[in-house]
Enzyme design. Sequence first.
Site, PDB file in Angstrom:
ATOM      1  N   GLY A 255       0.799  -1.229   0.000  1.00  0.00           N
ATOM      2  CA  GLY A 255       0.000   0.000   0.000  1.00  0.00           C
ATOM      3  C   GLY A 255       0.827   1.272   0.000  1.00  0.00           C
ATOM      4  N   GLY A 299       4.058  -3.300  -4.499  1.00  0.00           N
ATOM      5  CA  GLY A 299       3.849  -3.617  -5.911  1.00  0.00           C
ATOM      6  C   GLY A 299       3.984  -2.338  -6.714  1.00  0.00           C
ATOM      7  N   ARG A 336      -7.948   3.268 -14.201  1.00  0.00           N
ATOM      8  CA  ARG A 336      -7.793   3.875 -12.867  1.00  0.00           C
ATOM      9  C   ARG A 336      -8.485   5.226 -12.704  1.00  0.00           C
ATOM     10  NH1 ARG A 336      -3.449   4.989 -10.643  1.00  0.00           N
ATOM     11  NH2 ARG A 336      -4.020   4.127  -8.638  1.00  0.00           N
ATOM     12  N   CYS A 367     -16.538   3.765 -25.877  1.00  0.00           N
ATOM     13  CA  CYS A 367     -17.875   4.322 -26.015  1.00  0.00           C
ATOM     14  C   CYS A 367     -18.504   4.645 -24.670  1.00  0.00           C
ATOM     15  CB  CYS A 367     -18.736   3.343 -26.795  1.00  0.00           C
ATOM     16  SG  CYS A 367     -17.951   2.926 -28.338  1.00  0.00           S
TER      17      CYS A 367
END
Length: 440
Positions: A255, A299, A336, A367
């Site tokens: 995190g 990560g 995101r 779209c």
Amino acid sequence: HEPPAPTTAAELSVWPASATEPRPGALAVGGVPLTEIADRFGTPVYVLDEAEVRDRCRTYRTAFPDAEVLYAAKAFLCRAMARWTAEEGLGLDVCSAGELELAVTAGFPPERIVLHGNAKSPRDLDTALRLGVGRIVIDSPSEVARLAAAVGPGGHQKVMVRVVPGIGAGGHEKIRTGTDDQKSGLSITDGYAQHAIARILDQPQLRLTGLHCHLGSQITGVRPYLVAVRRLVGLMTRLHEQHGLVLPELDLGGGHGIAYRPGEQALDLTALARKVRTELADACTAAGLPVPRLIIEPGRAIVGPAGIALYHVLSVKQTGDHVFVAVDGGMSDNPRPALYGVRYAPRLIGRHSTAEGTRVTVVGRHCEAGDVLAADVELPADVRPGDLLAVPVAGAYHLSMASGYNLVGRPPVAAVRDGLARLLVRRESIEDIRSRDVGL
Ligand code: LYS
């Protein structure tokens, strides 16, 4: 009017350390001009700076010399990522049989892999046992008996337990996982964690090595981690009293927050390492427990800033109050902004514009009105079809969350290093898509 000022160090702060701009607009990463990558591989394309990934692995190992650092594969995994992180001495955190299988077949040592997941499928567990992963993190009460049965009598598997410490932290409500009202982990507050642990201790084939927690994502302050240490050591103390249990490991998850735009705050890893170490030592000493080995799972902080997305502009138009700059990718390669309202700082590259800056919204080709990549950003007013845009900090949770929407095909990934670019993952073609479509 004034010609635009040259790129400042602050603006380049969100780019890989190797980024150079020998002439305005001629941005290069890993010694390779980004325009060359766009020409060679087409757009959209993702660029990964190998040295940046490796440097970030080393930064973690230096900051946390006694800890086990696991790269969280969910941020982005391909065989090269597995190789680089293994070579840099990291372990791996995976969430599925797919991530696990890819990593192990790329040569990642299975004993350095930890399997997570709030709902592991039978295939996830079978693959983990077949390949011999180091630890499996138990995340629900039913998993205890399921796993024990899968291991079988006489077998042996190291496990951890994911507990919910009751801490709200992280950049967006959808990515907060340390609080009680979400799907991951077993709550300490209501006793589910303690109950599951008692059941694990009843299974001779499961060996509990430690507690695990993950507070959330994009956390930029150290404090939530210190509170988590205190709560987890509190639980370890009670487990010691009740069961005589001494746990040799403590996994604080990841995190770790990064900056997506110049000026944004990132988590200070040196401060995190120092304060967590002190807090852990103090809490354990006070409880009369030996200090467990720390495990952390970054990560995004390893791969995010090492990646860049390149797009061609397809159209520019004014509608209402907005100038929309539409590119050849969008929410299918980067969901995101749509999911979390994340803001990016795209740049015009490949030519030197002397035009003044203007406010535009960079959108994708899909779209949906919500297919926005970067709302309200400044680009040169003469931005036009055919221009190249580069989006920094695109290495984490773009391609790993990419979708097949509108069948545009997922973009390729090219690695850069020492002036050379090479393809890691090729573009998804219509043949790839058609080959899965087997009925009529
Ligand atoms: N996918 C999210 C992101 O893009 C974060 C979730 C991390 C997984 N625990 O920021």
